[in-house]
Scaffold this active site. Structure first.
Site, PDB file in Angstrom:
ATOM      1  N   ARG A 149       0.966  -1.120  -0.065  1.00 16.85           N
ATOM      2  CA  ARG A 149       0.017   0.191   0.077  1.00 16.85           C
ATOM      3  C   ARG A 149       0.793   1.134   0.071  1.00 16.85           C
ATOM      4  O   ARG A 149       1.701   1.530   1.096  1.00 16.85           O
ATOM      5  CB  ARG A 149      -0.791  -0.082   1.370  1.00 16.85           C
ATOM      6  CG  ARG A 149      -2.104   0.944   1.330  1.00 16.85           C
ATOM      7  CD  ARG A 149      -2.627   1.182   2.535  1.00 16.85           C
ATOM      8  NE  ARG A 149      -1.700   1.675   3.334  1.00 16.85           N
ATOM      9  CZ  ARG A 149      -1.884   1.738   4.872  1.00 16.85           C
ATOM     10  NH1 ARG A 149      -2.873   0.857   5.650  1.00 16.85           N
ATOM     11  NH2 ARG A 149      -1.139   2.587   5.712  1.00 16.85           N
ATOM     12  N   HIS A 204      -3.811   4.594   4.697  1.00 12.79           N
ATOM     13  CA  HIS A 204      -5.054   3.925   4.658  1.00 12.79           C
ATOM     14  C   HIS A 204      -5.974   4.360   3.920  1.00 12.79           C
ATOM     15  O   HIS A 204      -6.776   4.142   3.187  1.00 12.79           O
ATOM     16  CB  HIS A 204      -5.553   3.681   6.309  1.00 12.79           C
ATOM     17  CG  HIS A 204      -6.679   2.969   6.160  1.00 12.79           C
ATOM     18  ND1 HIS A 204      -6.920   1.270   5.825  1.00 12.79           N
ATOM     19  CD2 HIS A 204      -7.860   3.086   6.699  1.00 12.79           C
ATOM     20  CE1 HIS A 204      -7.937   0.953   5.948  1.00 12.79           C
ATOM     21  NE2 HIS A 204      -8.727   1.968   6.600  1.00 12.79           N
ATOM     22  N   TYR A 220       3.845   5.718  10.187  1.00 12.41           N
ATOM     23  CA  TYR A 220       4.279   4.271  10.710  1.00 12.41           C
ATOM     24  C   TYR A 220       4.962   3.500   9.549  1.00 12.41           C
ATOM     25  O   TYR A 220       5.176   2.289  10.076  1.00 12.41           O
ATOM     26  CB  TYR A 220       3.109   3.739  11.288  1.00 12.41           C
ATOM     27  CG  TYR A 220       1.670   3.576  10.357  1.00 12.41           C
ATOM     28  CD1 TYR A 220       1.695   2.372   9.616  1.00 12.41           C
ATOM     29  CD2 TYR A 220       0.747   4.571  10.529  1.00 12.41           C
ATOM     30  CE1 TYR A 220       0.399   2.657   8.666  1.00 12.41           C
ATOM     31  CE2 TYR A 220      -0.271   4.568   9.510  1.00 12.41           C
ATOM     32  CZ  TYR A 220      -0.564   3.625   8.731  1.00 12.41           C
ATOM     33  OH  TYR A 220      -1.509   3.562   8.022  1.00 12.41           O
TER      34      TYR A 220
HETATM   35  C1  TPP Z   1     -15.286  -6.118  10.631  1.00 12.40           C
HETATM   36  C2  TPP Z   1     -14.429  -4.894  10.390  1.00 12.40           C
HETATM   37  N1  TPP Z   1     -13.692  -4.431  11.292  1.00 12.40           N
HETATM   38  C3  TPP Z   1     -13.047  -3.056  11.339  1.00 12.40           C
HETATM   39  C4  TPP Z   1     -12.857  -2.574  10.159  1.00 12.40           C
HETATM   40  C5  TPP Z   1     -12.364  -0.919  10.026  1.00 12.40           C
HETATM   41  N2  TPP Z   1     -11.325  -1.382   8.840  1.00 12.40           N
HETATM   42  C6  TPP Z   1     -11.430  -0.894   7.706  1.00 12.40           C
HETATM   43  S1  TPP Z   1     -10.142  -1.007   6.807  1.00 12.40           S
HETATM   44  C7  TPP Z   1      -9.364  -1.850   7.993  1.00 12.40           C
HETATM   45  C8  TPP Z   1      -7.788  -2.505   7.533  1.00 12.40           C
HETATM   46  C9  TPP Z   1      -8.027  -3.513   6.372  1.00 12.40           C
HETATM   47  O1  TPP Z   1      -6.874  -4.037   6.276  1.00 12.40           O
HETATM   48  P1  TPP Z   1      -6.839  -5.160   4.940  1.00 12.40           P
HETATM   49  O2  TPP Z   1      -7.736  -6.279   5.118  1.00 12.40           O
HETATM   50  O3  TPP Z   1      -5.420  -5.598   4.978  1.00 12.40           O
HETATM   51  O4  TPP Z   1      -7.142  -4.273   3.706  1.00 12.40           O
HETATM   52  P2  TPP Z   1      -6.174  -2.999   2.975  1.00 12.40           P
HETATM   53  O5  TPP Z   1      -6.831  -1.810   3.791  1.00 12.40           O
HETATM   54  O6  TPP Z   1      -4.905  -3.056   3.546  1.00 12.40           O
HETATM   55  O7  TPP Z   1      -6.327  -2.984   1.784  1.00 12.40           O
HETATM   56  C10 TPP Z   1      -9.853  -1.974   8.942  1.00 12.40           C
HETATM   57  C11 TPP Z   1      -9.217  -2.484  10.412  1.00 12.40           C
HETATM   58  C12 TPP Z   1     -13.877  -3.086   9.250  1.00 12.40           C
HETATM   59  N3  TPP Z   1     -13.957  -2.557   7.813  1.00 12.40           N
HETATM   60  N4  TPP Z   1     -14.619  -4.119   9.192  1.00 12.40           N
END
Ligand code: TPP
Ligand code: TPP
Ligand code: MG
Ligand code: MG
Lengths: 331, 379, 331, 379
Positions: free
Chosen positions: D251, D255, D263
């Site tokens: 990424r 975020h 970080y």
């Molecule tokens: C059940 C749930 N808990 C928390 C979140 C909050 N949240 C949104 S994106 C994210 C990180 C997701 O990481 P990843 O699956 O690796 O996807 P990336 O952002 O790296 O594409 C979090 C914790 C969520 N969307 N759904």
């Protein structure tokens, strides 16, 4: 009891449970998109035998045993519904819906409003107490669904309604939570139209009266009728909600306007239950017609106990309903 | 291939004669209790439902027997009465609980095998599978954070490996190396559903996907279950994290007493009956000269007395139902359970389990109340 | 605003968010059993920075980043609480609590009543809308918890209450759902006692008045005050519920008895919301004191839309509250 | 060891010059769109939040490019704008959606990458991770039950493998051999949380625990992602069930646009920047004599026009917010998406994807609207 059929159909005597099985069978014969899935619903016929015989008639594709995974049962049903099928899924006990809650409220409930995609699915929820099921086999979770936009919520009290409303739920284009009360399954029998039978999602006057309206649904309807019968005929009206979403507000208001007093019964825990919503509705829109406080009889806010002597202390009884009715009539 | 066995345990646990007598006492205790339970249920004296673990007794007994007094079980499930017996929960209280009478374990609020014993480090189960496994991982986390030498142990059926909670618990346990023992009772059935309709890959094989060993053990061999649990406990106490133990067995009765289990192949049942965990263990102990009949008699006498006492117990006070939703006083801590294995006897904290593993128990053992066959039988 | 301290403490100006961080810091310093866990709460300080600085002060054991797994966050917290620790867990957005719902309602909520084991834990839930968060980042799930026996439910509206009630929640022996409104985090500032500060789980008269009571909590409290200020001083009373379980029934009834009219505001979807319970309470126990219908202003039963023009149509506004108040005053 | 690769695909998919031009168009389309999106957000023109997939463009583009028109994507997530572009969703509509203007995709009810396109077989995401993966398995189940030759494809991050829903979806997919393609975008981060705090064992390795192959692929190589997805699709159409594809990437932004991602180790970012999926693909195509600048110019022109049109669009009618909670008319079926890969062009159903895999597209291709660089650029 109105039906959408125009000709009066033949009827048969069925238990509440048989009426449910009958609805599944009739709708599955009528529409090959309809299929059922859930834990042990296949050859075994389900924990309560609601799907008995369906596996033999319709086969493993349309009567699917699933792993123990409520989120997947609900979530794959959403997917199948998006693809044009009509899943009817069973949660073995309504209590377990909490493990699939997110798929229900966030995925199924919001889909149509967000995307325009319909989610025609039914979630069958064997619910309620009264048989020493204890804290995890006696719950009435309907208020959670009422507070989650996009879900229809039905809770029939009679075999004919169970059949007609389940059939209508299967034909509905939306996710429907269908609360079938376990304690009615084999205890309640009635005349049920054979063949296709549909009931609208409206309330029904189960007993007419002039001085007080008792609002109830599901198993509580029967206790309300029992309590009402202790008064002179024509005094106490009993309204069977049948559908909680949509809530038949006009029927509630019309009855209360006539009787001026209302008592609302919930088997569910009192706080924020369906009855709280009915009370709020009446206190707002029928205020000027009221001749007494809006009373409620509901389970207090504790889990449902196992030992029958404790359970009867917690669940509403005909005695407690009659006592509250007596007080209100005298108000 | 997935790794199916952990490094060999650093010490081989030994069971002395008293241990074996105790184990048999617990096995027979569970079997006779449940037979009586089925009868009481069929007589209509037990409200609600009744579940038993016939054929699976060796798992909860063998696993619990490896624990030290400060370890916590969270939770024995519907096939795991033996764990309660090993921890020393009073038999009369358990029957009172089943009958919906007033009792110290549940006050009549819960039924069938939904109970724990706060005073003996046993947390009662909830129905939702396998929620208590997640809680067990949290207990283990607390032990790790406080640097305590104790473990949490949890039970679950092979069917309970399908819910998402199982995955979340496995992931937290494996990632953070929690001192938790994960005992999977694979009886091939989840209610009417065979494993072939539950998952594509067996539970022990899946352990590797969480960075932990998955050990397959004969669930009908109480000593094998004990040894596997003992090894898992040592591993956890060393700081090496969790172990999944898959104990293979067969559910010999219906899902509950209401279920005639017509869907189970009778030949399969007959084959497993040959491997009955109690009959085989009795034969072995008999060959060692142990007076099996005396153990049975002692167990039965206790059971009879307990049933009689329970049936004479009043129902709970109805008005008590709404009491105590919230905790308003200083929380009651989890107490210490019985740890009848002689290997724990050297210390009272169980911290030296590994060290004390070999040899006979020292004289003056204070962990086990009483001695001889009765010690191992349920109270 | 009462505190349990007897001496008047020094205060500092803090945002609602800073007050929450302060409560965590003070309680973690005071009691080493207290620890926090959740997604990204560690070195990063949390999605909203509520745990900022705690990782540096208390280290990785007491400020734990977790995998994305709400059921495990809640369930392991239950376990840690049973072992005598005091977990404070964060769900990144309150909306995601639906994925850990079962652990909350069936495990945490029922534990003490069933077993006598206490579950002293706090679940921090950044909730509410008003900033174009859309259907999955704007929810107000408190009514679900109110309908699940055994959970305490708090929803402070001011920085001082946020600190005092979070601190009291951490010291409480029960599972507490702590709804912190995201839209207040940085917009609302106030004087907050420094050091230890506790608030009881009671309601509070935020503005005194004689002719109408507006009942509100969380972000709605501020809109209610704004609406009340449009009337002559002394006419409209505003009651800040602060705590939903326990619900300060006496404070609600006392206010309504004085004013004879009540308007209840919910940011949550209307059906079976907290406000429905308050309305039901008033319609039952203050019926004879009422001089007008029990009115509600709440979000209609649809998901919270993203586009601000739609969101403002759905969420209660000071205008709509004032309009309903005007009607009721004229009733 | 866990199996990390499936059997080799039965046909090797070939990409002709037009395909490559199209792929680059989509990659550049995603990048430029998101850069513009960040700018609009920082200018305060986009309400709420903005998320992008910088550095990950090759995954959603490559995966979607392998799909036939009847396949369904459920759902593109916040890093997967490319999938929408490949399916042909109108660019102006997407910008209207982001800006909270009236639009056909979401009517202003949803924001950022929360949208689908019913008419193009794309189901919009929900936030709860990875809920839509479960839904995708349900779509695939319906296809299997109806014996249709189509697949469902779902995207999820490596962080989204921790929730229980992931496990339930994996189990249902593997057990029932559903025709579903599970694309894991492993960018090493879930918000601020590195994989080392997310799980002990990587996603592809875990696939074996569900009886399905786990394939690791370079997520910065659009053709590699395409080939892996194509193979997974063939496998699914053969009835052999699901494949988990783990596309490794990084990424490159925060975020979301609100996150400065302090970080993240700058050296790591620098190393990954060397492997930028667009720069490397452009170099390759340039070496093949493709006019990369023309593609860029066409994409930019379309983007400029779309932004202008979107900014001129009115806000939704406020009173529309409460409409349409329930479906009251015959449900709208999911429509067919663009399937621009030349290998699909032989048939319009995509059923013969495998057969048509080799060679140049036939003349008179009707699946792709227009030809040349512009065909691959977003509309
Ligand atoms: C059940 C749930 N808990 C928390 C979140 C909050 N949240 C949104 S994106 C994210 C990180 C997701 O990481 P990843 O699956 O690796 O996807 P990336 O952002 O790296 O594409 C979090 C914790 C969520 N969307 N759904
Ligand atoms: C979340 C959840 N869903 C459904 C049930 C209903 N249920 C109770 S026991 C059982 C079968 C459990 O099978 P397994 O885990 O193998 O344990 P066994 O009964 O074989 O000991 C089911 C489906 C439940 N308890 N929890
Ligand atoms: Mg089993
Ligand atoms: Mg990631």
């Amino acid at each position: 009891m109105s039906t959408l059929d125009t000709t009066a159909p033949a009827t048969a005597t069925m238990t509440y449970l048989q009426a449910i099985t009958d609805a599944l069978r009739v709708e599955m014969r009528r529409d090959e998109r309809v299929f059922v899935l859930g834990e042990d619903v296949g050859a075994f016929g389900g924990a309560f035998k609601a799907t008995e015989g369906l596996f033999d008639e319709f086969g493993a594709d349309r009567v699917q045993d699933t792993p123990i995974a409520e989120a997947a049962i609900i979530g794959t049903s959403v997917g199948a519904a998006l693809a044009g099928l009509r899943p009817v899924c069973e949660v073995q006990f309504a209590d377990f819906v909490a493990t699939g809650f997110d798929q229900l409220v966030n995925v199924a409930g919001k889909m149509h409003w967000r995307t325009g995609l319909a989610v025609p699915m039914v979630l069958r929820l064997p619910s309620g107490g009264g048989f020493a099921g204890g804290p995890f086999h006696s719950q009435n979770p309907e208020a959670w669904f009422m507070h989650a936009p996009g879900l229809k919520v039905l809770a029939p009290s009679t075999p004919a309604d169970a059949k007609g409303m389940l059939s209508a739920a299967i034909r509905d284009h939306n996710p429907v939570c269908f609360l079938e009360h376990k304690h009615l399954y084999r205890r309640i029998k009635g005349e049920v139209p054979v063949g296709e039978h549909l009931e609208p999602f409206t309330a029904r006057v189960a007993r007419a009266g002039e001085e007080l309206t008792i609002v109830a649904y599901g198993a509580m309807l029967h206790l309300a009728l029992e309590a009402a019968a202790r008064f002179e005929p024509g005094r106490v009206e009993v309204l069977d909600l049948r559908s909680l979403v949509p809530l038949d507000e006009e029927a509630i208001l019309a009855s209360v306007r006539r009787t001026s007093k209302v008592l609302i019964v919930d088997e569910a825990n009192e706080t924020c239950a369906a009855g709280a919503q009915v009370a709020a509705l009446v206190a707002d829109r029928a205020f000027s017609d009221l001749d007494g406080p809006v009373r409620r009889v509901a389970a207090p806010d504790v889990p449902i106990p196992f030992s029958p002597v404790l359970e009867q202390q917690v669940l509403p009884t005909a005695d407690r309903i009659a006592e509250a009715a007596r007080e209100l009539l005298a108000y | 291939m997935l790794a199916e066995s952990p490094a060999p345990p650093s010490t081989v646990p030994s069971l002395n004669r008293a241990d074996r007598e105790a184990l048999l006492g617990f096995l027979v205790g569970m079997r006779t209790f449940e037979e009586r339970g089925v009868a009481l249920y069929k007589q209509g004296r037990t409200p609600g439902s009744f579940y038993d673990g016939r054929g699976q007794e060796a798992i909860s007994v063998g696993a619990a027997f490896a624990l030290g007094p400060d370890d916590v079980i969270c939770s024995p499930l519907i096939r795991d009465l033996g764990a309660h017996l090993v921890r020393g929960t009073d038999l009369t209280e358990i029957i009172r609980h089943h009958l919906g009478r007033d009792n110290r374990l549940s006050r009549g609020r819960e039924g069938n095998v939904h109970f724990g014993d706060v005073d003996r480090g046993v947390v009662g189960m909830v129905s939702m599978l396998p929620d208590m496994m997640v809680v067990a991982v949290g207990l283990a986390m607390a032990f790790r954070l406080r640097r305590e030498r104790r473990v949490a142990l949890t039970f679950f059926g092979e069917g309970a490996t399908s819910p998402g909670a199982w995955h979340e618990a496995m992931n937290f346990a494996g990632l953070r190396r929690e001192p938790v023992i994960l005992v999977c009772e694979n009886n091939g059935l989840a209610y009417s559903t065979p494993s072939s309709a539950q998952f594509a890959v067996g539970p022990a094989e899946r352990a590797a996907a969480y960075g932990m060993p998955g050990v397959v053990v004969d669930g009908n061999d109480v000593e094998a279950v004990f040894a596997a649990t003992h090894a898992a406990r040592e591993r956890a106490l060393r700081g090496d994290g969790p172990t999944l133990i898959e104990a293979r067995t067969m559910r010999m009765n219906g899902h509950g007493s209401h279920d005639d289990a017509r869907y189970v192949d009778p030949e399969l049942l007959a084959a497993w009956a040959e491997r009955d965990p109690i009959a085989t263990y009795e034969a072995r102990l008999r060959a060692d000269g142990i007076d099996v009949d005396a153990i049975r008699a002692a167990v039965l006498a206790r059971l009879d007395a307990a049933v009689e006492a329970a049936l004479a117990t009043p129902l709970p006070d109805p008005s008590s139902a709404t009491e105590g939703l919230f905790c308003t006083t200083e929380p009651r801590p989890l107490g210490r359970g019985d740890a009848p294995w002689s290997g724990h006897a050297a210390t009272s904290s169980g911290a030296a389990a590994g060290d004390a593993a070999a040899g006979d128990p020292p004289a003056g053992d204070t962990t086990i109340e009483g001695a001889g066959p009765a010690a191992g039988s349920p109270r």
